[in-house]
Motif scaffolding. Structure first.
Motif: not given
Length: 353
Positions: A9-31
């Motif tokens: 949980r201190q890694s950049s992978q968790f801090r920057l690249w962890s999402f809920s399924q709803a947030n990930l879908q929203e981010l892709r739609e925004k992109t």
């Protein structure tokens, strides 16, 4: 001592690249939406753009192409996995309509080698691909680094799997064949299913590993993670047993991960994605992509050269500022060094004078 979960949980992978399924879908739609807005003024007539779901399908297709390319180049498992994750991370916040996935695929492979400390000559890698130069591979490197937010650390579930298998061999010494079979199958799942689905964005490496074992042999997971009131220890000690609510949360998470992994079992690599039918079915999407690509960013080599020229053309900052400018002297100082009179002793008179 910090637990493995706390360290993750201190890694950049968790801090920057962890999402809920709803947030990930929203981010892709925004992109996808931003890409359409940027590309529309540059293309006439305006074509039919890819949807966010179509983009996700193309990213999956090119991720599998990346895995095939890594196998062809005989790159180790860790490197192909890191390269695949770099590629998938990049296309969460960047559109395939903006930057060409066929070029970023090669760049991801080369940068994956660098990130994992695996040396390979750039020219040798370029030779593996038709009509590809070293400059083309390097052209997207800084772009890739920006896209993944300079988070080069990728935590994979392979080490967790090796630790789990070691524990199973110690606890089940009479079932070596069963454990070895589960080990081999779980690795196949992690080498393919975990890379072409979104599990890395939703689950920890340990959860992904446990989900792969559930797919193979759920009984082995009961040994690693005993139910409340049970024990996997030889003496039957249950004093350190897991609480029911905690166990329920863990298993619910693992089941969610398992369901996602099962969407792309390892057999689909050849039985589905490797068939002429699927290649043919992807042609309309790839043609659609060609019609709506950003013309200003389709050629990464030209884009990189233009940016270098632009940077070189920027006016340089003035040389070192004089004290007079900083402190407001009324008269500028003579740039020439004042000549000291020979009669003057810069160190003062001799002692006793």
């Amino acid at each position: 001592m910090a637990t493995e979960d706390e360290r993750y949980r201190q890694s950049s992978q968790f801090r920057l690249w962890s999402f809920s399924q709803a947030n990930l879908q929203e981010l892709r739609e925004k992109t996808n939406s931003l890409a359409k807005q940027q590309i529309t003024p540059r293309i006439d007539p305006v074509p039919e753009f890819l949807t966010s779901d179509e983009e996700a399908q193309l990213v999956k297709f090119f991720t599998i192409e990346l895995i095939r390319a890594a196998q062809f180049c005989e790159l180790p498992t860790e490197i192909r996995s890191t390269a695949a994750l770099f590629f998938r991370r990049f296309y969460i916040t960047n559109s395939v309509m903006t930057y060409p996935p066929t070029e970023l695929l090669k760049t991801s492979l080369f940068f994956g080698c660098k990130a994992e400390g695996f040396y390979i000559r750039l020219a040798k890698l370029a030779e593996k691909f038709p009509n590809t130069t070293s400059e083309q591979i390097l052209a997207g490197e800084y772009l890739l680094c920006q896209g993944i937010r300079f988070a080069f650390d990728v935590r994979h579930p392979f080490r967790a799997l090796e630790g789990a298998i070691l524990r199973l061999r110690l606890q089940l010494p009479d079932e070596e064949a069963r454990v070895n079979k589960a080990h081999a199958r779980a690795r196949e799942i992690l080498k393919f299913s975990a890379l072409v689905t979104d599990v890395y964005f939703h689950f920890t490496p340990s959860q992904i590993m446990m989900a792969s074992l559930v797919m193979v042999d759920a009984g082995l997971v009961d040994v690693l993670c005993p139910r409340p009131g049970e024990s996997s220890e030889p003496n039957g000690d249950t004093t350190a047993g897991m609480q029911t609510d905690v166990y329920g949360k863990i298993m619910t998470t693992i089941e969610s991960c398992r369901a996602m992994l099962e969407d792309e079992p390892p057999e689909r690599m050849s039985e589905y994605w490797g068939t002429p039918e699927i290649v043919k079915s992807m042609k309309p999407l790839r043609k659609k992509l060609q019609r709506c690509r950003d013309p200003d960013r389709a050629d990464l080599v030209a884009l990189q050269r233009a940016r270098r020229e632009q940077a070189a053309a920027k006016p340089k900052k003035p040389a070192t500022t004089s004290d007079g400018t900083v402190f407001g002297d009324a008269e500028p100082r003579d740039p020439k060094r004042r000549k000291v009179d020979i009669k003057d002793n810069v160190f003062g008179p001799a002692l006793g004078q």
